[in-house]
Design an enzyme around this catalytic site. Sequence first.
Site, PDB file in Angstrom:
ATOM      1  N   SER A 306      -2.130   1.128  -8.691  1.00  0.00           N
ATOM      2  CA  SER A 306      -2.145   0.063  -7.691  1.00  0.00           C
ATOM      3  C   SER A 306      -2.331   0.659  -6.319  1.00  0.00           C
ATOM      4  O   SER A 306      -2.109   1.856  -6.102  1.00  0.00           O
ATOM      5  CB  SER A 306      -0.832  -0.723  -7.730  1.00  0.00           C
ATOM      6  OG  SER A 306       0.229   0.048  -7.166  1.00  0.00           O
ATOM      7  N   ASP A 307      -2.734  -0.161  -5.357  1.00  0.00           N
ATOM      8  CA  ASP A 307      -2.681   0.291  -3.969  1.00  0.00           C
ATOM      9  C   ASP A 307      -1.225   0.249  -3.512  1.00  0.00           C
ATOM     10  O   ASP A 307      -0.332  -0.251  -4.209  1.00  0.00           O
ATOM     11  CB  ASP A 307      -3.582  -0.590  -3.095  1.00  0.00           C
ATOM     12  CG  ASP A 307      -4.082   0.140  -1.854  1.00  0.00           C
ATOM     13  OD1 ASP A 307      -3.446   1.128  -1.441  1.00  0.00           O
ATOM     14  OD2 ASP A 307      -5.109  -0.272  -1.291  1.00  0.00           O
ATOM     15  N   TRP A 308      -0.984   0.768  -2.325  1.00  0.00           N
ATOM     16  CA  TRP A 308       0.371   0.933  -1.770  1.00  0.00           C
ATOM     17  C   TRP A 308       1.119  -0.413  -1.752  1.00  0.00           C
ATOM     18  O   TRP A 308       0.732  -1.345  -1.045  1.00  0.00           O
ATOM     19  CB  TRP A 308       0.260   1.501  -0.370  1.00  0.00           C
ATOM     20  CG  TRP A 308       1.539   1.869   0.303  1.00  0.00           C
ATOM     21  CD1 TRP A 308       2.500   1.023   0.746  1.00  0.00           C
ATOM     22  CD2 TRP A 308       1.982   3.192   0.627  1.00  0.00           C
ATOM     23  NE1 TRP A 308       3.518   1.722   1.344  1.00  0.00           N
ATOM     24  CE2 TRP A 308       3.234   3.057   1.284  1.00  0.00           C
ATOM     25  CE3 TRP A 308       1.451   4.467   0.443  1.00  0.00           C
ATOM     26  CZ2 TRP A 308       3.956   4.143   1.754  1.00  0.00           C
ATOM     27  CZ3 TRP A 308       2.173   5.563   0.913  1.00  0.00           C
ATOM     28  CH2 TRP A 308       3.402   5.400   1.554  1.00  0.00           C
ATOM     29  N   ALA A 310       1.085  -2.785  -3.700  1.00  0.00           N
ATOM     30  CA  ALA A 310       0.291  -3.950  -4.110  1.00  0.00           C
ATOM     31  C   ALA A 310       0.976  -4.755  -5.206  1.00  0.00           C
ATOM     32  O   ALA A 310       0.734  -5.958  -5.344  1.00  0.00           O
ATOM     33  CB  ALA A 310      -1.098  -3.507  -4.578  1.00  0.00           C
TER      34      ALA A 310
END
Length: 762
Positions: A306-308, A310
């Site tokens: 995942s992104d930070w 997310a």
Amino acid sequence: MMKAIINIRWHIIIIVGLFIGYCAALRAQYAHVNKQIEPSTGATFSDKSKEDVFVKDLLGRMTLQEKVGQLSQYVGSGLLTGPNSGALSDSLLAHGMVGSILNVGGVNNLRKLQEKNMRLSRLKIPVLFAFDVVHGYKTIFPVPLAESCSWDLDMITRTAKAAAIEASASGIHWTFAPMVDIARDPRWGRIVEGAGEDTYLGCKIAEARVKGFQWNLWQPNSVLACAKHFAAYGAPQAGRDYAPVDMSPATLAEVYLPPYKACVNAGVQTFMSAFNDINGIPATGNRWLISDLLRRQWGFNGFVVSDWNAVVQLKTQGVVEDDKGASILALNAGVDMDMTDGLYNAYIPDAVNEGLVAMSTIDASVERILRIKYRLGLFDDPYRFLDAKREKREVCSPKLMNLAREAASNSMVLLKNERGILPLSKQIHSIALIGPLADNRSEVLGSWKARGEDNDVVTVFQGLKNKLGNGVTIRYVRGCDFLDKRENEFSEAWRAASESDVVIAVVGEKALMSGESRSRAFLSLPCVQEKLIDILRSVGKPIVVVLMNGRPMTLSHVDNNVDALLEAWFPGTQCGNAVADILFGDVNPSAKLTTSFPYAEGQIPNFYNYKRSGRPGDMEHSSTVRHIDLKNRNLYPFGFGLSYTQFAYGNLQCNDRFEADEKLKVTVDVTNTGSRDGAEIVQLYVADKVATMVRPVKELKGFKKVFIPKGQTVCVELNIDVHELGFWTNEMKYVVEPGEFEIMVGPNSEELLSRTVRLENI
């Protein structure tokens, strides 16, 4: 008696056999720690079954919490600075709840973290170290948008490879790059991280950067690449970062998805899910996007992070009620690793016990991550990338600095050069060097500068001194700031200009005026920099503007008031030397824009390959697709860029007809009519004249960068594959239709020669 002795011997044999078997089992259990099992540490797998046995055995010995721990990534700064300063803790490591650590660099730092992990954890599974190596690690290359303007795929591969060698020498296994989002809105700050507005070129550059980062995959001088942000993150509403994305399936398939597919084709090992939703479904919770499209249809077999934060943001997006629901939705969608928010560790074990997440889902995600670690050789040697001698030898080496200088100068676009004022003569007597970026070390590195240090930067002031020595007087005045509206330095700048032969004004954005969460509504020069240029113009001396920025800007006022304009972007560590190379003609500029520069923000989105309208045109007092107060054109179009020489195009040739099993060969003569040798980027565009869906007015379908000596003509050949003439429907099916196509070739997207051809027998 003999019978008794035989029985005793058999008992001894049995006992010894059992003991040997026990020792063998024990040895196998800890083989990944004491190196008794030899994982493959090369890019070829001579014994795939060994990997299968190792991973299956390890999975079978892991607790549920340890499995979920492999799916969890944390910021590593906490353990380096104190037990209470970050989310990562000794307790997490001791319980096997950390699969990866990000944003820590340097062999000594990473060795401490890995040693602590190996000492505290039960199964001693090595941690994977990740870092945002976006355009360099310690040696900072031009920002990706700048590099894309070189149209030089080999150079782009070489800079990614160099960044990988440098980062891996500092212990990094994995970079969160390349960003391959197509960006058609310059208000969006993260346009700086990608390859611009065109899908065809974006695919080529995506492939080049993946191959560069992973140039020696599985070896300790290469890093894992990560294609981001999946998907369509570059099309947020109003250009505001993190905003929703709403588009037709055809546009998604045709414009935004292909660069990610190009990464898969290039062998990328990881993907990052995006923050945004696509047509109402958050990307981080989108099972169709991650599991069906990416894995099943495209055949991607690496893992997805995942992104930070997310995952936790799925709750904020309103598709789940709580953090537990967010973790369940993301993992079931196919997001293997949770970056930073800790939700998987907090909630997934209970979700499995409650039947909300299948154990098979957990095992599949864990297996993908373990296989990556195995192939990197980390089970054989957790410290394989941690070589202090290699770090000292490879980081900021002279070879890297030379490449950084080459990349910077090859990425700068000459936008204006009235009366051939550039290149400047080295016999010039005096220069007024003005502007907030003229002697700036920090801002010229751009956003995502990794571990780049200001002290390594060559400023423009220093670059000019390096080029000219002590024989030329350089009068430096900052002139103004980026954010401060005070004009108290204007008079000093005016005086320096009046006493000099030429003015070089170095202006633009601060580094963090572009990048993540750095969207801008107004794209002119920040603060009072335009006023500063007006003051300098009033002196009456020739004025050259060097622009440093991370996005297209509205520059019509600047363009009208300067003699030359060089788009230098954020050039990186070798900034000043590269600028001097261009300004004084040691390098003939050849770069061309990969994103259009509008006259005004009201034109945005202003990409070149817009779709046809039923009322085309740009006539005054008519009902056509236009603004009533501005013509339908960009200040600087896609593909535009000047040189210190001139090129003439002629004799465009191709067959009038071709069929489905053929490639269309297109040739054009390009003549260097100027007085200098130079390189030209020859661009080929295609327009489908009649189709079952409305098509763009033109689309880039080929390019070639060619070196042409002065006075000579080169016949440039470009080939079009029939498959590239198709398009995606709203059912997300790719179709190629017969009919007429306009073939266009030229130096940019507007100045084009054309021929009409017919595709038959599809």
